[in-house]
Write a protein that holds these residues in place. Structure first.
Motif, short mmCIF file in Angstrom:
data_model
loop_
_atom_site.label_atom_id
_atom_site.label_comp_id
_atom_site.label_asym_id
_atom_site.label_seq_id
_atom_site.Cartn_x
_atom_site.Cartn_y
_atom_site.Cartn_z
N VAL A 171 0.87 -1.18 0.00
CA VAL A 171 0.00 0.00 0.00
C VAL A 171 0.90 1.22 0.00
CG1 VAL A 171 -1.73 1.30 1.28
CG2 VAL A 171 -1.86 -1.20 1.20
N LYS A 172 0.69 2.09 -0.97
CA LYS A 172 1.53 3.28 -1.07
C LYS A 172 1.04 4.35 -0.11
CE LYS A 172 3.68 6.51 -4.20
NZ LYS A 172 3.66 7.35 -5.33
N ALA A 191 11.04 1.34 0.22
CA ALA A 191 11.01 2.46 -0.72
C ALA A 191 11.02 1.98 -2.16
CB ALA A 191 12.21 3.38 -0.46
N ASP A 192 11.32 0.69 -2.37
CA ASP A 192 11.39 0.14 -3.72
C ASP A 192 10.37 -0.99 -3.86
OD1 ASP A 192 12.03 -0.71 -6.24
OD2 ASP A 192 13.98 -1.58 -5.67
N PRO A 193 9.21 -0.73 -4.48
CA PRO A 193 8.18 -1.77 -4.59
C PRO A 193 8.61 -2.94 -5.45
CG PRO A 193 7.61 0.14 -5.91
CD PRO A 193 8.81 0.52 -5.11
N THR A 194 9.56 -2.74 -6.36
CA THR A 194 10.00 -3.84 -7.22
C THR A 194 10.84 -4.87 -6.46
OG1 THR A 194 11.97 -2.58 -7.90
CG2 THR A 194 9.98 -2.34 -9.25
N SER A 195 11.31 -4.49 -5.27
CA SER A 195 12.11 -5.42 -4.47
C SER A 195 11.25 -6.45 -3.75
CB SER A 195 12.96 -4.65 -3.46
OG SER A 195 12.13 -3.98 -2.52
N LEU A 200 0.29 -4.32 -5.71
CA LEU A 200 -0.02 -3.01 -5.12
C LEU A 200 -1.53 -2.83 -5.10
CD1 LEU A 200 0.93 -0.18 -4.14
CD2 LEU A 200 0.83 0.52 -6.55
N ILE A 201 -2.07 -2.53 -3.94
CA ILE A 201 -3.50 -2.25 -3.84
C ILE A 201 -3.72 -0.80 -4.24
CG2 ILE A 201 -5.49 -2.09 -2.30
CD1 ILE A 201 -4.48 -4.40 -0.74
N ASP A 202 -4.41 -0.60 -5.34
CA ASP A 202 -4.65 0.76 -5.85
C ASP A 202 -5.46 1.56 -4.85
OD1 ASP A 202 -3.30 0.08 -8.09
OD2 ASP A 202 -5.07 -0.24 -9.35
N GLY A 203 -4.97 2.73 -4.52
CA GLY A 203 -5.71 3.63 -3.63
C GLY A 203 -5.39 3.43 -2.17
N SER A 232 0.56 -7.74 -10.43
CA SER A 232 1.07 -6.37 -10.44
C SER A 232 0.33 -5.50 -9.45
CB SER A 232 0.97 -5.78 -11.84
OG SER A 232 1.28 -4.39 -11.83
N ASN A 233 -1.00 -5.53 -9.50
CA ASN A 233 -1.80 -4.75 -8.56
C ASN A 233 -3.18 -5.36 -8.44
OD1 ASN A 233 -3.67 -3.39 -10.57
ND2 ASN A 233 -1.68 -2.66 -11.32
#
Length: 295
Positions: A171-172, A191-195, A200-203, A232-233
């Protein structure tokens, strides 16, 4: 008449003398005994009552064998109980069994040193006095822990097995990405979501609402790790319209959170099917898991 009297044998004079002597001897013995018991300060024997203090008047019966066995069993049981109680008390309070080290297993998000630091107050406590509730209370600040079990390894080792919460999504929030579990509990940040191979939950929980976030998180929590790593999300327009995006750009129409285990198995099977370049799959629809559709 005189003749008949003369015919009757006369008693022997020696027999009569013998009886007289015996009678005289008995009288003399009785008199002597009476004389011994009389005199100044003494009274004669009481012939009217027997001597009650004489041991010859007491009859001793042997104790029944059954009663003797029961008594021995009771005594043995009491002695055994006392010994067991003493051993238990010694084990509970003995400093020989005090905790000197804590062994931690099952951690991935946490480091064993973090758990050991939280359980430091237990050092020096006898192992039998360490309770599971006390361990859980000390580990409560570590939100990554879902459950914990303990085991005593005498004489001085406390083994703690940790079951951690499983992160299912990112979650961003600002410049950070939070790893959350199905309950939305924040487990760590990156800090790096690709790691991190998580969708990713949008919103996020704050923007899409608690109900939508919960529905999406439950879906992600039902997916096996190999499928979760391909996402991906995830998003949800409503609790009945959860959608997933794959890293390859394909869409998974999930629907609601019902039958999530069956939907997860069906999706896993569809993703294992070999791709057909002539008919590429853009959408996997498992909203009705017994009749999945690809298009």
């Amino acid at each position: 008449m005189k003749a008949r009297a003369q015919d009757k044998p006369a008693k022997a004079p020696w027999a009569r003398l013998k009886r007289q002597e015996a009678k005289k001897a008995g009288t003399t013995a009785t008199g002597a005994a009476g004389a011994e018991n009389t005199g100044p300060g003494k009274s004669g024997p009481d012939k009217s009552s027997p001597d009650r203090t004489s041991p010859d008047n007491v009859l001793a019966f042997p104790e029944p064998r059954g009663r003797r066995i029961r008594r021995n069993i009771v005594v043995a049981a009491c002695v055994t109980a006392a010994l067991v109680a003493g051993l238990i008390a010694a084990a509970i309070y003995s400093p020989v069994l005090a905790v000197q080290s804590v062994s931690v297993t099952g951690t991935k998000l946490l480091k064993p040193a973090q758990v050991q630091a939280a359980l430091k107050p237990l050092l020096g406590t006898p192992l039998p006095q360490v309770s599971g509730s006390e361990v859980e209370s000390l580990l409560k600040p570590l939100v990554q822990i879902k459950s914990v079990t303990t085991q005593a390894h005498p004489p001085s080792v406390l083994v703690v097995h940790i079951q951690e919460r499983v992160p299912v999504a990112l979650v961003k929030r600002g410049n950070e990405y939070m790893l959350v579990d199905v309950d939305g509990v924040k487990l760590s940040t990156t800090a790096d979501p690709t790691s991190v191979k998580l969708p990713l939950i949008d919103g996020g929980a704050g923007n899409i609402g608690k109900d939508l976030f919960q529905a999406t998180a439950e879906v992600l929590g039902a997916l096996p790790a190999n499928v979760l790593a391909k996402l991906s999300n995830a998003s949800a327009k409503s609790v009945d319209a959860v959608e997933l995006k794959l890293l390859d750009g394909q869409t998974v129409v999930w629907g609601n959170a019902g039958e999530k285990e069956l939907k997860a198995r069906v999706l896993e099977a569809l993703l294992k099917m070999p791709a057909d370049p002539a008919n590429p799959v853009n959408t996997y629809d498992v909203s009705v898991p017994r009749h999945p559709v690809t298009r």
